[in-house]
Scaffold this active site. Structure first.
Site, mmCIF file in Angstrom:
data_model
loop_
_atom_site.group_PDB
_atom_site.id
_atom_site.type_symbol
_atom_site.label_atom_id
_atom_site.label_comp_id
_atom_site.label_asym_id
_atom_site.label_seq_id
_atom_site.Cartn_x
_atom_site.Cartn_y
_atom_site.Cartn_z
ATOM 1 N N HIS A 209 3.389 -11.950 6.853
ATOM 2 C CA HIS A 209 4.456 -12.820 6.349
ATOM 3 C C HIS A 209 4.580 -12.575 4.851
ATOM 4 C CE1 HIS A 209 7.128 -16.338 6.172
ATOM 5 N NE2 HIS A 209 6.602 -16.497 4.965
ATOM 6 N N CYS A 210 5.760 -12.170 4.417
ATOM 7 C CA CYS A 210 5.982 -11.841 3.009
ATOM 8 C C CYS A 210 6.677 -13.012 2.321
ATOM 9 C CB CYS A 210 6.824 -10.569 2.883
ATOM 10 S SG CYS A 210 7.144 -10.096 1.165
#
Length: 342
Positions: free
Chosen positions: A178-179
């Site tokens: 997850h960025c």
């Protein structure tokens, strides 16, 4: 001398810190270090302030929000404003090639396009409608991804290489990570956009650094300053060396020197992460799988009791089929699904 030493020390500390984090990220050492540091600070910082910091960190890193998207755009805008305001005008006076000077802007537009795609593209959310389709894409290795495991939150059978994202609250196919910078998961359907975004961002920083360095080199070359001498503190005549040259340029163009230092550090950090991301793509791994690879035998032992005489199973990447096949799978993910569907 002081400025150059401090800058090189800062650069070395940043690079060493990043290197140590990469080395120890898959070990318990880093977790223990963070836990110990947190315990020390908990004895110093008031409890009310601790709760406020915890709520802030939870909001920033454990909930979907646009804070880092805004921060990303603000930082990018500040960098390009500085380039336009300081570097571009001087380079035009020195008759730099217009194509060379406009290249950073071209990279900026391409970068923003793929940044937007990384933000808004569905990474491969698993639902009741596509659950059976995703279950047929990758085979289970019975170690990192065992069969017949259900996600307790989504109540779905977990396909191989998928993971439930606690930030987005969904299961993502071929989950990478997850960025926070794009406020989205990176999965099967947007990894290609994320890689191109990362590539153009690295190229932008590198191009800005090269233009700035070329301008400073031109200043030194046309002024013949490197051929001159100066009188040191002891009254002796000295030939201009690199340290004195940097000090001289810093006095003339302090903002450009700081700008060059910033984009150089950024280029190193982004370049290192880009190489890591391309390595994962070329070997058909995800960040999640790379991180869990060293823990796979330990996780396997938690689920299944093995005889004492049995040799511990070692994780092997069964999804790699050669560099070009792996890259094709990353950049053309729909083709694989269509074949499986047929």
């Amino acid at each position: 001398m002081d400025f150059l030493v401090l800058f090189l020390l800062y650069l070395a500390l940043v690079l060493i810190g990043v290197t140590l984090i990469c080395i120890y990220s898959r070990t318990q050492f880093l977790k223990g270090l963070v836990r110990g540091g947190a315990q020390i600070f908990s004895c110093i910082i008031p409890e009310c302030l601790q709760r406020a910091v915890q709520r802030l960190l939870h909001y920033l890193f454990h909930t979907r929000n646009h804070t880092f998207i805004i921060l990303h755009l603000v930082l990018q805008g500040m960098v390009y404003t500085e380039y336009t305001w300081e570097v571009l005008g001087y380079c035009q006076e020195l008759e730099f090639s217009l194509y060379y000077l406009l290249l950073p802007y071209l990279l900026l537009f391409v970068n923003l396009f793929f940044f937007t795609l990384s933000c808004v593209t569905n990474p491969g959310t698993i639902t009741k409608a596509n659950e059976l389709l995703f279950l047929q894409v990758y085979e289970f290795d019975d170690l990192m991804f065992p069969k017949n495991v259900r996600c307790p939150t989504c109540d779905l059978r977990k396909p191989a290489r998928s993971k439930h994202c606690r930030v987005c609250n969904r299961c993502v196919h071929r989950f990478d990570h997850h960025c926070i910078w794009v406020n989205n998961c990176i999965g099967a359907w947007n990894t290609r956009y994320f890689l191109i975004y990362l590539l153009t961002l690295t190229a932008s920083a590198t191009t800005l650094a090269s233009v700035s360095a070329a301008f400073l080199a031109q200043v030194v070359f046309f002024s013949d300053f490197y051929l001159k001498t100066y009188i040191d503190n002891h009254g002796h005549s000295q030939v201009v060396d690199t340290v004195f040259l940097v000090q001289y340029l810093f006095l003339l163009f302090p903002r450009i020197i700081f700008f060059l230092g910033f984009v150089l550090v950024l280029s190193f950090l982004l370049g290192g992460y880009l190489c890591f991301a391309l390595y994962l793509a070329a070997t058909n791994q995800t960040t999640n799988e790379w991180y869990r690879a060293g823990q796979a035998p330990r996780q396997h032992c938690r689920h299944e009791a093995q005889p004492l005489s049995a040799e511990p199973q070692v994780f092997q990447n069964i999804h790699s089929h050669g560099v070009w096949s792996n890259l094709r799978e990353v950049f053309l993910p729909a083709t694989r699904y269509e074949k499986k569907k047929k």
